[in-house]
Design a protein around this motif. Structure first.
Motif, mmCIF file in Angstrom:
data_model
loop_
_atom_site.group_PDB
_atom_site.id
_atom_site.type_symbol
_atom_site.label_atom_id
_atom_site.label_comp_id
_atom_site.label_asym_id
_atom_site.label_seq_id
_atom_site.Cartn_x
_atom_site.Cartn_y
_atom_site.Cartn_z
ATOM 1 N N PRO A 1 13.987 -4.590 -6.602
ATOM 2 C CA PRO A 1 13.780 -5.035 -5.222
ATOM 3 C C PRO A 1 13.763 -3.886 -4.220
ATOM 4 C CG PRO A 1 15.999 -5.588 -5.955
ATOM 5 C CD PRO A 1 15.244 -5.106 -7.158
ATOM 6 N N ASN A 79 15.773 -8.407 -16.629
ATOM 7 C CA ASN A 79 16.265 -7.104 -16.192
ATOM 8 C C ASN A 79 17.632 -7.309 -15.561
ATOM 9 O OD1 ASN A 79 15.541 -4.553 -13.835
ATOM 10 N ND2 ASN A 79 15.804 -4.245 -16.016
ATOM 11 N N LYS A 80 18.517 -6.322 -15.735
ATOM 12 C CA LYS A 80 19.870 -6.509 -15.218
ATOM 13 C C LYS A 80 20.443 -5.215 -14.652
ATOM 14 C CE LYS A 80 22.607 -4.283 -18.353
ATOM 15 N NZ LYS A 80 23.759 -3.412 -18.074
ATOM 16 N N THR A 81 21.247 -5.385 -13.632
ATOM 17 C CA THR A 81 22.081 -4.334 -13.063
ATOM 18 C C THR A 81 23.013 -5.004 -12.064
ATOM 19 O OG1 THR A 81 22.167 -2.322 -11.722
ATOM 20 C CG2 THR A 81 20.347 -3.808 -11.306
ATOM 21 N N ASP A 83 23.964 -4.149 -9.212
ATOM 22 C CA ASP A 83 23.519 -4.043 -7.827
ATOM 23 C C ASP A 83 22.526 -5.134 -7.430
ATOM 24 O OD1 ASP A 83 25.155 -1.954 -7.329
ATOM 25 O OD2 ASP A 83 23.615 -0.399 -7.337
ATOM 26 N N TYR A 84 21.986 -5.863 -8.393
ATOM 27 C CA TYR A 84 21.106 -6.969 -8.041
ATOM 28 C C TYR A 84 21.839 -8.025 -7.215
ATOM 29 C CZ TYR A 84 17.210 -5.528 -11.052
ATOM 30 O OH TYR A 84 16.150 -4.861 -11.602
ATOM 31 N N CYS A 85 23.164 -8.062 -7.323
ATOM 32 C CA CYS A 85 23.946 -9.011 -6.525
ATOM 33 C C CYS A 85 23.700 -8.822 -5.039
ATOM 34 C CB CYS A 85 25.440 -8.846 -6.814
ATOM 35 S SG CYS A 85 25.937 -9.306 -8.474
ATOM 36 N N HIS A 87 20.902 -8.070 -3.687
ATOM 37 C CA HIS A 87 19.500 -8.297 -3.343
ATOM 38 C C HIS A 87 19.009 -9.681 -3.759
ATOM 39 C CE1 HIS A 87 19.144 -3.998 -2.423
ATOM 40 N NE2 HIS A 87 19.744 -3.752 -3.578
ATOM 41 N N VAL A 88 19.889 -10.644 -3.885
ATOM 42 C CA VAL A 88 19.481 -11.976 -4.349
ATOM 43 C C VAL A 88 18.410 -12.601 -3.460
ATOM 44 C CG1 VAL A 88 20.260 -14.346 -4.737
ATOM 45 C CG2 VAL A 88 21.595 -12.435 -5.623
ATOM 46 N N LEU A 91 15.147 -10.909 -4.273
ATOM 47 C CA LEU A 91 14.696 -11.230 -5.628
ATOM 48 C C LEU A 91 14.073 -12.623 -5.676
ATOM 49 C CD1 LEU A 91 17.665 -9.834 -7.756
ATOM 50 C CD2 LEU A 91 15.290 -9.050 -7.835
ATOM 51 N N LEU A 100 18.708 -16.647 -12.422
ATOM 52 C CA LEU A 100 19.699 -15.593 -12.243
ATOM 53 C C LEU A 100 20.976 -15.925 -13.001
ATOM 54 C CD1 LEU A 100 19.303 -14.996 -8.390
ATOM 55 C CD2 LEU A 100 17.960 -14.030 -10.268
#
Length: 299
Positions: A1, A79-81, A83-85, A87-88, A91, A100
């Motif tokens: 993102p 895909n995972k990381t 930090d995606y938390c 940018h929900v 995303l 998710l």
């Protein structure tokens, strides 16, 4: 993102090459660069981006990941990381049909794990603050997108009963469960570009097991436990982890951590307000003035 903000349809060759150089070095560690992970030839991928210059960013991501998925003989990609938390919303805007999965672990065990890493928060206070921040983003995502496909799985449940937990995950994402899924450690090299990329994931070399669950009860100093719970106790409760009130003089550690956390929050907000104010001033008055910096040296 993050890179989505840097792509726009119709870019020139030079702009695409600049974007590509960012893609080559994302994330920061070279051995984890997304291109190497996806096993794309750099020149081939650059040409693909130029061919797709008029496509939207989600289409490009879909094309890149789908190509690797096919090479591996799979039908779906993910895909995972952590930090995606953060940018929900972005995303879900880019990939509205995505599903998710939040994999949650007891934050006190997370603190111990970070101590063996050369990245991330390196003490109980910083880790608690980071954990609380992630939990707040999860809560906001749940409240802001009640209809989104979001699943929460606890690390402790996954290691205690991997077969049943994995079945639930398969049901959620719409794929059939296969026993071979639990034998991921038998062909681990196929999922990492190099041994260097694997160095922070050594436990993947073993089957899922619960020997890392609740390590904090034996290995974490009581002071650090109290400090973590003072800052992130609400998050532990949110994810159904037990914690207890401080005893006797432990209240000093508890309130000390609370004061430190409040101070950090005030510093963060002061920085944000200052940046916002400066930006507004430049927008308002910058066009009327020219600024020139002078370097001065002391004799």
């Amino acid at each position: 993102p993050v890179l989505a903000n840097e792509w726009r349809p119709g870019m020139s060759d030079q702009e695409i090459e600049t974007f590509f150089s960012r893609l080559e070095s994302y994330p920061r560690k070279p051995e984890q660069a997304i291109i190497d992970y996806l096993e794309w030839d750099h020149r081939e991928l650059l040409e693909l981006l130029k061919d797709l210059r008029h496509a939207r960013y989600p289409e490009i991501v879909e094309r890149i990941f789908t190509a690797r998925t096919k090479r591996l003989g799979k039908r779906f990609w993910g895909n995972k990381t952590p930090d995606y938390c953060f940018h929900v919303p972005r995303l879900l805007e880019l990939f509205p049909e995505s599903k998710l999965i939040f994999l949650i672990r007891d934050g006190r065990d997370v603190t111990l794990s970070y101590q063996s890493c050369d990245w991330g928060p390196n003490n109980a206070l910083e880790c608690a603050r980071y954990y609380q921040k992630l939990a707040n983003h999860y809560k906001n995502a749940r409240e802001s997108f009640p209809d989104a496909a979001i699943m929460v799985t606890r690390y402790e449940d996954l290691t205690a009963d991997p077969r049943e937990t994995l079945k639930q995950i398969c049901d959620f994402i719409g794929v059939g469960y296969e026993p071979e899924m639990l034998e991921f450690n038998n062909n681990l090299s196929a999922h990492f570009a190099s041994e260097e990329a694997l160095k922070d994931h050594q436990k993947l070399k073993n089957p899922a097991r619960a020997d890392s669950v609740a390590r904090w009860r034996k290995e974490m100093r009581r002071r650090n436990i109290v400090q973590f719970e003072a800052i992130a106790g609400d998050s532990l409760t949110l994810f159904n982890y037990d914690h207890h009130a401080p005893q006797s003089m432990e209240w000093l550690w508890f309130y000390g951590a609370r004061i430190w956390n409040k101070t950090q929050s005030l510093k963060y907000h002061a920085t944000e307000v200052s940046a916002w104010t400066i930006k507004k001033l430049f927008r308002r008055f910058g066009k009327h003035y020219s600024f020139k910096w002078h370097n001065t040296k002391r004799a």
